[in-house]
Design a protein around this motif. Structure first.
Motif, mmCIF file in Angstrom:
data_model
loop_
_atom_site.group_PDB
_atom_site.id
_atom_site.type_symbol
_atom_site.label_atom_id
_atom_site.label_comp_id
_atom_site.label_asym_id
_atom_site.label_seq_id
_atom_site.Cartn_x
_atom_site.Cartn_y
_atom_site.Cartn_z
ATOM 1 N N LEU A 101 0.469 -10.096 0.974
ATOM 2 C CA LEU A 101 1.111 -9.586 2.189
ATOM 3 C C LEU A 101 2.394 -8.830 1.856
ATOM 4 C CD1 LEU A 101 0.513 -12.602 4.590
ATOM 5 C CD2 LEU A 101 -0.654 -10.376 4.608
ATOM 6 N N SER A 102 3.111 -9.299 0.860
ATOM 7 C CA SER A 102 4.335 -8.621 0.440
ATOM 8 C C SER A 102 4.030 -7.223 -0.093
ATOM 9 C CB SER A 102 5.040 -9.458 -0.633
ATOM 10 O OG SER A 102 6.158 -8.775 -1.121
ATOM 11 N N LEU A 103 3.026 -7.107 -0.928
ATOM 12 C CA LEU A 103 2.733 -5.771 -1.469
ATOM 13 C C LEU A 103 2.141 -4.864 -0.399
ATOM 14 C CD1 LEU A 103 -0.375 -4.776 -2.618
ATOM 15 C CD2 LEU A 103 -0.012 -6.782 -3.982
ATOM 16 N N LEU A 104 1.346 -5.402 0.515
ATOM 17 C CA LEU A 104 0.783 -4.573 1.585
ATOM 18 C C LEU A 104 1.857 -4.080 2.547
ATOM 19 C CD1 LEU A 104 -2.504 -6.515 2.436
ATOM 20 C CD2 LEU A 104 -2.287 -4.374 1.150
ATOM 21 N N SER A 105 2.953 -4.814 2.649
ATOM 22 C CA SER A 105 4.022 -4.402 3.568
ATOM 23 C C SER A 105 5.015 -3.436 2.926
ATOM 24 C CB SER A 105 4.762 -5.631 4.106
ATOM 25 O OG SER A 105 5.448 -6.288 3.063
ATOM 26 N N ALA A 106 4.874 -3.189 1.634
ATOM 27 C CA ALA A 106 5.779 -2.250 0.949
ATOM 28 C C ALA A 106 5.497 -0.826 1.426
ATOM 29 C CB ALA A 106 5.602 -2.353 -0.562
ATOM 30 N N GLU A 107 6.494 -0.175 1.961
ATOM 31 C CA GLU A 107 6.331 1.168 2.530
ATOM 32 C C GLU A 107 5.808 2.171 1.505
ATOM 33 O OE1 GLU A 107 5.773 3.572 5.501
ATOM 34 O OE2 GLU A 107 6.577 1.563 5.822
ATOM 35 N N VAL A 108 6.268 2.073 0.259
ATOM 36 C CA VAL A 108 5.851 3.019 -0.777
ATOM 37 C C VAL A 108 4.354 2.897 -1.090
ATOM 38 C CG1 VAL A 108 6.419 1.535 -2.757
ATOM 39 C CG2 VAL A 108 6.570 4.023 -2.983
ATOM 40 N N LEU A 109 3.732 1.772 -0.710
ATOM 41 C CA LEU A 109 2.296 1.569 -0.949
ATOM 42 C C LEU A 109 1.449 1.796 0.314
ATOM 43 C CD1 LEU A 109 2.364 -1.662 -3.175
ATOM 44 C CD2 LEU A 109 2.148 0.727 -3.901
ATOM 45 N N ALA A 110 2.046 2.336 1.352
ATOM 46 C CA ALA A 110 1.353 2.474 2.636
ATOM 47 C C ALA A 110 0.055 3.271 2.565
ATOM 48 C CB ALA A 110 2.292 3.099 3.673
ATOM 49 N N SER A 111 -0.025 4.243 1.676
ATOM 50 C CA SER A 111 -1.230 5.079 1.602
ATOM 51 C C SER A 111 -2.036 4.837 0.321
ATOM 52 C CB SER A 111 -0.846 6.552 1.694
ATOM 53 O OG SER A 111 -0.028 6.901 0.592
ATOM 54 N N VAL A 112 -1.726 3.765 -0.379
ATOM 55 C CA VAL A 112 -2.361 3.476 -1.665
ATOM 56 C C VAL A 112 -3.575 2.566 -1.470
ATOM 57 C CG1 VAL A 112 -1.968 2.293 -3.874
ATOM 58 C CG2 VAL A 112 -0.204 3.767 -2.924
ATOM 59 N N PRO A 113 -4.768 2.985 -1.921
ATOM 60 C CA PRO A 113 -5.952 2.127 -1.807
ATOM 61 C C PRO A 113 -5.758 0.819 -2.594
ATOM 62 C CG PRO A 113 -6.568 4.340 -2.504
ATOM 63 C CD PRO A 113 -5.079 4.264 -2.556
ATOM 64 N N VAL A 114 -6.304 -0.269 -2.051
ATOM 65 C CA VAL A 114 -6.161 -1.585 -2.664
ATOM 66 C C VAL A 114 -7.542 -2.187 -2.913
ATOM 67 C CG1 VAL A 114 -5.288 -3.947 -2.324
ATOM 68 C CG2 VAL A 114 -3.929 -1.992 -1.540
ATOM 69 N N LEU A 115 -7.733 -2.690 -4.127
ATOM 70 C CA LEU A 115 -8.940 -3.441 -4.460
ATOM 71 C C LEU A 115 -8.535 -4.899 -4.593
ATOM 72 C CD1 LEU A 115 -11.970 -3.476 -5.181
ATOM 73 C CD2 LEU A 115 -11.287 -3.255 -7.582
ATOM 74 N N LEU A 116 -9.094 -5.733 -3.739
ATOM 75 C CA LEU A 116 -8.829 -7.165 -3.747
ATOM 76 C C LEU A 116 -9.963 -7.830 -4.525
ATOM 77 C CD1 LEU A 116 -6.954 -9.349 -2.651
ATOM 78 C CD2 LEU A 116 -8.268 -9.314 -0.536
ATOM 79 N N ILE A 117 -9.628 -8.438 -5.664
ATOM 80 C CA ILE A 117 -10.636 -8.990 -6.569
ATOM 81 C C ILE A 117 -10.552 -10.509 -6.574
ATOM 82 C CG2 ILE A 117 -11.456 -9.058 -8.958
ATOM 83 C CD1 ILE A 117 -9.902 -6.386 -9.373
ATOM 84 N N PHE A 118 -11.612 -11.152 -6.104
ATOM 85 C CA PHE A 118 -11.720 -12.606 -6.207
ATOM 86 C C PHE A 118 -12.473 -12.894 -7.497
ATOM 87 C CE2 PHE A 118 -11.217 -12.067 -1.580
ATOM 88 C CZ PHE A 118 -10.116 -12.882 -1.391
ATOM 89 N N ASN A 119 -11.766 -13.383 -8.514
ATOM 90 C CA ASN A 119 -12.308 -13.572 -9.859
ATOM 91 C C ASN A 119 -12.686 -15.039 -10.116
ATOM 92 O OD1 ASN A 119 -12.973 -12.643 -12.506
ATOM 93 N ND2 ASN A 119 -11.020 -13.424 -13.257
#
Length: 181
Positions: A107-125
């Motif tokens: 949640l912290s990284l998703l709320s970072a403004e600089v990452l607002a348009s950056v695609p995210v891959l969530l990996i359950f390993n």
């Protein structure tokens, strides 16, 4: 001074708590990108916990750089956000005691403004371990649908076993999709 020479357009940031399998994932992806890797991943290589940062180039369509940050660097992850074009966030699906801290970090990284348009891959390993939680359980505990609905980023969710190679093809497909966006 490697950070200054890396362009925002090609650096993928790999994050996650200590011990989730980030280093093994990168090594397996490197092997998969090699000529013989597509035929046989072989035995998992030995790894050591990352202290600091590792940079790894992967030839996926074009050369991309994965910057893996050690889990102990969590408090300063944000200082690397501006250098990345995509984020891979890894969670240990076999360690339920880590769920709440992993969710807070996500949640912290998703709320970072600089990452607002950056695609995210969530990996359950670590889905190869007998004590892993299923994707349905993980999505419920993380409230993934709510996170996806509220996030500014495009979020893709995959299950993997970096150890036996399960799900690595999905990670590679995601890499390819980010090259064409």
């Amino acid at each position: 001074m490697a950070a200054a020479s890396i362009s925002r357009g090609s650096t993928y940031l790999l994050l996650g708590s200590s011990g989730v399998g980030k280093t093994l994932l990168v090594k397996r992806l490197q092997k998969l990108c090699s000529k013989d890797g597509a035929k046989n991943l072989g035995e998992p290589p030995a790894t050591l916990p990352t202290i600091g940062t590792n940079l790894t180039d992967l030839p996926i369509g074009k050369k991309i750089t994965v910057r893996e940050l050690g889990g102990c660097m969590g408090p300063i992850w944000s200082s690397y956000y501006s250098d990345c074009c995509c984020v891979l966030y890894m969670i240990d699906a076999a360690r339920p005691t880590q769920i709440s801290s992993s969710c807070v970090q996500l949640l912290s990284l998703l709320s970072a403004e600089v990452l607002a348009s950056v695609p995210v891959l969530l990996i359950f390993n670590k889905i190869d371990l007998p004590c892993y939680m299923s994707l349905v359980e993980m999505k419920s505990l993380f409230r993934i649908q709510d996170i996806i609905a509220c996030a500014k980023q495009s979020i893709t969710v995959v299950e993997t076993s970096a150890r036996d190679g399960t799900g690595l093809s999905s990670v590679m497909e995601w890499f390819h999709s980010t090259l064409h966006d």
